[in-house]
Design an enzyme around this catalytic site. Structure first.
Site: not given
Ligand SMILES: *Cc1c(COP(=O)(O)O)cnc(C)c1O
Length: 393
Positions: A198-200
């Protein structure tokens, strides 16, 4: 092309206008595949060539002497606390408004988490409330940079200096963001990053620990490698490797590091697309937000964000819940964050849970996150804006 940006509509799902829009999605394509093939042809265990390469790329980005890749941010937090010598009998102050990992890491090293409230503007640890909760046993503060916006680091660093506390930053959401030109995760004694899906920037599951002190970094290397001096051995600094301390296994496979290497190649493009989407959200939602009394993410000239999350704060929980239902009905995945730890079933049982947390409760009850990821197309962004403002879809 691998495209995981969209959820396939379930065959039994009610008819939504258009296809469902996911809250987050990684951007993977042939770049990652090629890099994984390369890793599979070489060393696949940890601390290999891709691991070393990604660590030095991150160290350069952050301006710190040493970065260690780990299996997760949760593990990076544990490793940071262990390497800084924090353990039983000591307390660490962290915000109640955070993901469970922040407090779990403190418990896993045998220390006690002491929960504090957040500040209304940055949604990060409130320095004044943190100070009120210090005791003679407090060893560190553990601020979180929510949504890629810096916690109030001036106040927190000042507090740490005055009270001789270590600072471990939970920068799980903070890669690429900064505070007064200084990268998040490079402001305290240790900075912890997440590469969760879910992170960049992501490799599915993974993390990194940034350290400013070389001695602490040496300890962290040993703990990460099951308490051995294998890292020094691989660099040719010692002629055999052996058990030198208590440790665990926090090393990231080189296959996953290869994915991170490809993601770092794309980092600028990922950030640029996120910035475009955030700018369009701001522009498209500004009038509606003013009318409805909804707060958009803060913009402060001295805090550059990485647009990890685009969140709205509603004037009431009822207004937030109604909007979430309306968005879901239109296939727009919007979710809230977090159940404050002090009010969670386990958090309530912890001795460090005392006093009140008015801002955490207010924010958790009124916050809604909109879809934010680089695979959103312009038409998707317009659809989200129309769904939020209630205009015809
Ligand atoms: C994602 C996240 C974590 C956990 O990261 P993992 O890599 O999944 O362990 C910790 N803290 C915060 C604030 C996060 O957003």
């Amino acid at each position: 092309m691998l495209r995981y940006g969209r959820l396939e509509p379930r065959p039994d799902a009610p008819p939504a206008t258009g296809r469902p829009l996911a809250l987050s999605a990684p951007w993977f394509d042939e770049t990652e595949l090629a890099r994984v093939r390369e890793a599979l042809a070489g060393r696949t265990s940890g601390d290999g060539p891709f691991c070393r390469r990604v660590e030095s790329r991150l160290a350069e980005m952050l301006g710190v002497p040493r970065v260690l890749l780990t299996t997760s941010c949760t593990h990076a937090l544990e490793l940071a606390l262990l390497a800084l010598g924090i353990g039983p009998g000591q307390e660490v102050v962290c915000p109640s408004f955070t993901f469970v990992s922040t407090a779990n890491a403190i418990l896993r090293v045998g220390a006690s988490p002491v929960l504090a409230d957040i500040d209304e503007t940055s949604l990060g640890l409130d320095p004044a409330d943190a100070e009120r909760r210090l005791s003679p046993r407090t060893a560190a503060i553990l601020p979180v940079h929510y949504a890629g916006f810096a916690a109030p680091m001036d106040g927190l660093l000042d507090l740490a200096l005055r009270r001789d506390l270590k600072v471990v930053e939970d920068a799980a959401q903070g890669l690429g963001a900064s505070f007064r030109g200084q990268p998040l995760g490079a402001l305290g004694d240790a900075g912890c990053f997440s590469f969760h899906e879910t992170k960049n920037v992501t490799c599915g599951e993974g993390g990194a620990l940034a350290l400013r002190d070389r001695k602490v970094a040496e300890r962290a290397e040993i703990i990460r490698e099951k308490g051995t001096n294998r890292a020094a051995f691989l660099r040719g600094e010692v002629d055999k490797y052996t058990w030198v301390a208590e440790g665990s296994s926090y090393v990231l496979s080189d296959v996953l590091a290869a994915i991170l290497d490809a993601q770092l190649d794309k980092h600028e493009r990922i950030e640029a697309r996120r910035a475009e989407i955030a700018a369009r959200y701001r522009q498209g939602l500004r009038r509606w937000a003013e009318t409805e009394g909804v707060r958009l993410p803060e913009q402060a000239p001295d805090r550059a964000t990485n647009n990890h999350i685009f969140h709205l704060i509603f004037p009431s929980e009822a207004a937030r819940d109604a909007k979430q239902r309306a968005l879901r009905a239109r296939g727009v995945m919007a979710t809230f964050h977090y159940v404050p730890l002090h009010s969670s079933p386990f958090g309530r049982t912890l001795p460090g849970t005392r006093g009140t947390f008015p801002v955490s409760e207010r924010v958790a009850g009124r916050l809604l996150r909109l879809p934010m990821h680089p695979l959103l197309e312009d038409a998707d962004v317009e659809r989200v804006i129309e769904a939020v403002t209630g205009r015809a879809a």
